[in-house]
Structures are given as C-alpha cells and as structure tokens.
Design an enzyme around this catalytic site. Structure first.
Site, PDB file in Angstrom:
ATOM      1  N   ARG A 272       0.864  -1.180   0.000  1.00  0.00           N
ATOM      2  CA  ARG A 272       0.000   0.000   0.000  1.00  0.00           C
ATOM      3  C   ARG A 272       0.902   1.232   0.000  1.00  0.00           C
ATOM      4  O   ARG A 272       2.007   1.199   0.552  1.00  0.00           O
ATOM      5  CB  ARG A 272      -0.918   0.015   1.232  1.00  0.00           C
ATOM      6  CG  ARG A 272      -1.903  -1.152   1.263  1.00  0.00           C
ATOM      7  CD  ARG A 272      -2.768  -1.101   2.525  1.00  0.00           C
ATOM      8  NE  ARG A 272      -3.751  -2.189   2.551  1.00  0.00           N
ATOM      9  CZ  ARG A 272      -3.517  -3.398   3.031  1.00  0.00           C
ATOM     10  NH1 ARG A 272      -2.321  -3.671   3.552  1.00  0.00           N
ATOM     11  NH2 ARG A 272      -4.462  -4.330   3.004  1.00  0.00           N
ATOM     12  N   LYS A 299      -2.891  -2.043   7.733  1.00  0.00           N
ATOM     13  CA  LYS A 299      -4.340  -1.866   7.772  1.00  0.00           C
ATOM     14  C   LYS A 299      -5.008  -2.861   8.713  1.00  0.00           C
ATOM     15  O   LYS A 299      -5.933  -2.515   9.453  1.00  0.00           O
ATOM     16  CB  LYS A 299      -4.912  -2.006   6.364  1.00  0.00           C
ATOM     17  CG  LYS A 299      -6.405  -1.753   6.260  1.00  0.00           C
ATOM     18  CD  LYS A 299      -6.864  -1.809   4.817  1.00  0.00           C
ATOM     19  CE  LYS A 299      -8.361  -1.509   4.701  1.00  0.00           C
ATOM     20  NZ  LYS A 299      -8.815  -1.546   3.283  1.00  0.00           N
ATOM     21  N   HIS A 364      -1.954   3.127  -5.711  1.00  0.00           N
ATOM     22  CA  HIS A 364      -2.564   1.989  -5.021  1.00  0.00           C
ATOM     23  C   HIS A 364      -3.047   0.931  -6.000  1.00  0.00           C
ATOM     24  O   HIS A 364      -3.141  -0.261  -5.660  1.00  0.00           O
ATOM     25  CB  HIS A 364      -3.736   2.476  -4.162  1.00  0.00           C
ATOM     26  CG  HIS A 364      -4.260   1.441  -3.217  1.00  0.00           C
ATOM     27  ND1 HIS A 364      -3.744   1.254  -1.951  1.00  0.00           N
ATOM     28  CD2 HIS A 364      -5.251   0.524  -3.360  1.00  0.00           C
ATOM     29  CE1 HIS A 364      -4.394   0.269  -1.357  1.00  0.00           C
ATOM     30  NE2 HIS A 364      -5.316  -0.188  -2.175  1.00  0.00           N
ATOM     31  N   ARG A 367      -1.552  -2.739  -6.720  1.00  0.00           N
ATOM     32  CA  ARG A 367      -1.914  -3.944  -5.981  1.00  0.00           C
ATOM     33  C   ARG A 367      -2.902  -4.785  -6.806  1.00  0.00           C
ATOM     34  O   ARG A 367      -2.801  -6.021  -6.851  1.00  0.00           O
ATOM     35  CB  ARG A 367      -2.516  -3.580  -4.628  1.00  0.00           C
ATOM     36  CG  ARG A 367      -1.478  -3.081  -3.637  1.00  0.00           C
ATOM     37  CD  ARG A 367      -2.086  -2.457  -2.389  1.00  0.00           C
ATOM     38  NE  ARG A 367      -2.927  -3.376  -1.645  1.00  0.00           N
ATOM     39  CZ  ARG A 367      -2.492  -4.284  -0.785  1.00  0.00           C
ATOM     40  NH1 ARG A 367      -1.187  -4.439  -0.591  1.00  0.00           N
ATOM     41  NH2 ARG A 367      -3.330  -5.069  -0.121  1.00  0.00           N
ATOM     42  N   HIS A 390      -3.444  -9.772   2.950  1.00  0.00           N
ATOM     43  CA  HIS A 390      -4.836 -10.101   3.243  1.00  0.00           C
ATOM     44  C   HIS A 390      -4.865 -11.351   4.116  1.00  0.00           C
ATOM     45  O   HIS A 390      -3.883 -12.103   4.185  1.00  0.00           O
ATOM     46  CB  HIS A 390      -5.612 -10.354   1.947  1.00  0.00           C
ATOM     47  CG  HIS A 390      -5.814  -9.113   1.134  1.00  0.00           C
ATOM     48  ND1 HIS A 390      -6.169  -9.149  -0.196  1.00  0.00           N
ATOM     49  CD2 HIS A 390      -5.695  -7.796   1.457  1.00  0.00           C
ATOM     50  CE1 HIS A 390      -6.278  -7.907  -0.640  1.00  0.00           C
ATOM     51  NE2 HIS A 390      -5.985  -7.079   0.338  1.00  0.00           N
ATOM     52  N   TYR A 400       0.280 -21.433  11.115  1.00  0.00           N
ATOM     53  CA  TYR A 400       0.939 -22.670  10.707  1.00  0.00           C
ATOM     54  C   TYR A 400       1.682 -22.485   9.389  1.00  0.00           C
ATOM     55  O   TYR A 400       2.766 -23.015   9.183  1.00  0.00           O
ATOM     56  CB  TYR A 400      -0.108 -23.776  10.580  1.00  0.00           C
ATOM     57  CG  TYR A 400       0.477 -25.089  10.098  1.00  0.00           C
ATOM     58  CD1 TYR A 400       1.200 -25.908  10.957  1.00  0.00           C
ATOM     59  CD2 TYR A 400       0.291 -25.492   8.776  1.00  0.00           C
ATOM     60  CE1 TYR A 400       1.734 -27.104  10.508  1.00  0.00           C
ATOM     61  CE2 TYR A 400       0.824 -26.684   8.317  1.00  0.00           C
ATOM     62  CZ  TYR A 400       1.545 -27.499   9.195  1.00  0.00           C
ATOM     63  OH  TYR A 400       2.072 -28.669   8.738  1.00  0.00           O
TER      64      TYR A 400
END
Length: 437
Positions: A272, A299, A364, A367, A390, A400
């Site tokens: 970002r 974020k 931006h 992305r 995300h 994991y």
C-alpha cells in the site's frame, strides 16, 4: 448634578441657575487641587489626591445620571480643547436619546469583531487542518493515521481549498473536491468528506467560521451526491493492465526523482502507498532481503513481512544515498520528503503520474495489477493474498503456514519482478523532489 438642559445647572438646593461655559483654563487644568472642577456642558476635570488628572463627562439618560471617562488630562494627553470637543459630541448623542456608554460598547464590539474577522481570514483551510491533526495526534494509535489524513487532504482537498480562508469554504469547493472521486474511489471519497467536515467543525469551534458545515452529509451533500449504496458495488483504484507493467516500469526507471523510486518500490512489493511512504530503514533487513512492516502501520494491525526482489533491493540502494549519515538507529524514512523529518507525500506520486500523462491509474492500483497478474499466472490464491497482506484462512492456519508462505512468496515476488522487467534501477543520483503542498 449637572443636567442635560443647555444653559442651566442644578445647584445643591435643586434650583436651576445659569450654566457657565468654559470655566477651566489650560493653567487651571495643570494646577487645580484635588477634587472635581466643572468646565460646563457636563465636562469635569477630576484631580485625584495622588495628582492624577482625568476628564469626566456627567450626563443624564431617562432621568438617570451617568459618568463617562474621556481620558487623561496629563500634559501631552487629552487637551482641554479636545476634551471639550469630545464632550460636545457625546452630549449631542445624549440629546438624541443615545447613551454614550452604550455607543462606546457598540464601537468596541464592532472593532473586536473586525479584528477577529481579520484573524479568521488569515487562517487557511490547510493551516486549520494541520492544527486539528496536531491536536488529534495524542489520541491516534500510530503515525499511520496522520499519514492517511495528510495524504488524502493533500491529494484531494488542498488543490481546491487549501489556500482558501477557512471562513470562505463553501459547498462548491467541497463538491469540486469530491465529485471527481465520488464514484471512482467512493471509500476514499467518503473519508475525505468526513475529514473536510471535521476540519470545518474544528474551525467553527475555534470561532474562525460561522454557519452550517458545507461538508455535512445528511440534509446537505446527500441532496447533491449519490449515496454510497447507489454507487457501483465495487470501485477499485484505477489500475494498470498487467500486460503493460513492463513498459510502464521502463519509463519509470528513466526518472530520477524520489517519487519515481517510491512508486517503483510500491509496484515491486505490491505494498500500500502508506506502507511505502512510512517505511524506515530500521524495518529493512538488507542481509535477509526482507522488509518487516510493523503491525501499527498495517491496515489489519498485524506485522507483515515483504520479501525483497533484486530490483526492489536496487531501489533501496539508490535511496540509501539520501540516508543521513547520523541515522544510526534507522529512524530515517526510506523515501524522505523535502521537509526534514517528514516522508514523501502521496501527492508526489500522483503528480508524477500526471507528468507521465497517466491520470488513468493510481499508485494503489498496482496492488490490483499484481493480483490480476498472479491470477493469470496460476499463482495460488492463498499465496497471492498473503503477498497483499490479506487474511489467509483462519488464525491457526495462518500461523501454521507463515514460514512456508514467506519462502513461496519470495519466489513469487522474484517472478513478479521479472514480469516488471529485470533491469535494475538506474545508478544516477536520486534527488529529492519539491513537495506539493
């Protein structure tokens, strides 16, 4: 008590006697003993035991006596002639039914209002916004909030009202700022509207403007702009098609300004813009080729590790030329702005895109470009989403997979860098660009 009737004075017994005018002389004003000495027409010289000398006007309004000071009678202050002129002017007001004390208060209030208006006109929208942000900093969780406020106001509000006196900001200025982005990037536009509203509310609280807030939504802008629910369901930042990335990056590398390096780094890391601009050298592990963004700047509020490709490392080597020699703790910004101690502004990258005649895309948006390329290249959705910071599955699954995903993401970012063009950033000296304010 001296009356307001011309030509008479009331003595102690209540009888009217002829009023004598101009009873004082310049010599008597200087030598009169303590007490009150009448000159006529309601004018008195008041001499205090301390020797202080003052002019006094006595008059009646609606049968009630009043006294009003006219200034010092000391040498060099209000002369006898000037005191008589003042008294005569004020007695004309009395004759017209106006209390000189009320008139004096009215003029003082008017002067104060004019002075306040002049002060308010000296407060620009940008200056008030900066004052508001400075006051809010103590309550903000991290520097990211200020960066977001600063970048969005610089990019979308200041061009339309930044240098305008805050008392003059009107609906037309607010709509001029919001209309171009309201349907293209509605989430950002909504935040910008809220921030403009907050700045104007703050200005009203500080008594720098009056009236209704032209940035308020309910009952105002709601009548002008479409509601968020009626705007397209998903409005992504305008993005460069993934097949055009290599050509664009080639043009970008031909520029030596810090904004070009910041934009290239943003594209190569799929970060970002706020994460790039807030990056400090202490977050960069050059030996491990790893950039660790702390959770307070993310974020989602979680730490994010970004593997650095060969071209991304080349960008950092270029930016290292601007790193202060005294920055032992790594607190300096990787992409510094023109103002000492401040990072490059998001507006700098937007201006760069305008100069490259690419107003159809945003920083931006890279992305989205990266995500589209990853999908077309058959990259696992989990890996691509992890690269974008995300959420990957649930918390247990994410914990994991973390080590394995980092290794796989390192290969992914190298592949992405290859797609962007393996040519390293040019070796010319990187220069700081002038901040757009």
């Amino acid at each position: 008590m001296v009356g307001t009737e011309r030509g008479t004075v009331r003595n102690g017994g209540g009888d009217d006697v002829p009023r004598l005018r101009n009873q004082l002389s310049a010599l008597k004003v200087k030598s009169a003993p303590p007490g009150r000495h009448g000159d006529g027409g309601g004018l008195f010289l008041l001499v205090r035991p301390s020797g202080g000398r003052f002019w006094l006007l006595r008059y009646k309004i609606a049968g009630k006596g009043h006294e009003l000071g006219l200034g010092s009678a000391a040498p060099g202050e209000v002369s006898l002639a000037a005191a008589r002129d003042k008294a005569a002017d004020l007695m004309r007001l009395v004759k017209a039914g106006t209390d000189p004390l009320d008139e004096r208060a009215r003029k003082a209030a008017e002067a104060a209002a004019q002075a306040h208006t002049a002060q308010a006109r000296g407060k620009t929208f940008k200056a008030v916004a900066e004052a508001l942000m400075a006051g809010k900093e103590a309550g903000w969780r991290n520097e990211k909030h200020r960066a977001q406020w600063t970048s969005t106001l610089e990019a979308y509000a200041y061009p339309f009202m930044g240098d305008l006196p805050v008392c003059d900001v009107e609906t037309r200025h607010v709509t001029a700022a919001l209309s171009p982005i309201w349907t293209t990037i509605p989430e950002t536009a909504t935040r910008v509207r809220g921030r403009i509203e907050a700045v104007l509310d703050y200005a009203k609280t500080m008594d720098w403007r009056t009236g209704e807030n032209p940035a308020r939504w309910r009952g105002h802008l709601a009548n002008i702009l479409p509601a968020r629910a009626k705007v397209a369901r998903v409005q992504h930042h305008p993005a460069l098609p993934w097949r055009e990335v290599e050509a664009f990056v080639k043009l970008l590398r031909a520029r030596d300004a810090g904004a070009a390096r910041a934009l290239e780094f943003t594209a190569l890391t799929a970060a970002r813009t706020g994460e790039t601009l807030g990056a400090r050298w202490c977050e960069i592990d050059l030996a491990e080729k790893l950039w660790t963004v702390p959770g307070e700047r993310m974020k989602a509020g979680r730490e994010h590790r970004v593997p650095l490709s060969v071209p991304a490392m080349a960008v950092l080597r270029e930016m290292a030329k601007l790193r202060p020699a005294s920055d032992a703790k790594g607190e300096a910004f990787v992409f510094p702005g023109a103002i000492k101690g401040r990072p490059l502004s998001q507006m700098a990258m937007l201006v760069l895109l305008r100069r490259m005649e690419r107003t159809d895309i945003t920083p931006h948006g890279f992305r989205s470009t990266f995500r589209d390329w990853a999908s077309e290249s058959g990259v696992s959705g989990d890996i691509a989403e992890a690269a974008l910071a995300h959420t990957v599955g649930n918390k247990v699954e994410a914990a994991y997979r973390r080590g394995d995903l980092l290794d796989r993401r390192r290969r992914l970012m190298e592949d992405w860098a290859t797609h962007c063009g393996r040519t390293e950033a040019k070796s010319a000296t990187v220069r700081r660009i002038r901040e757009v304010r």
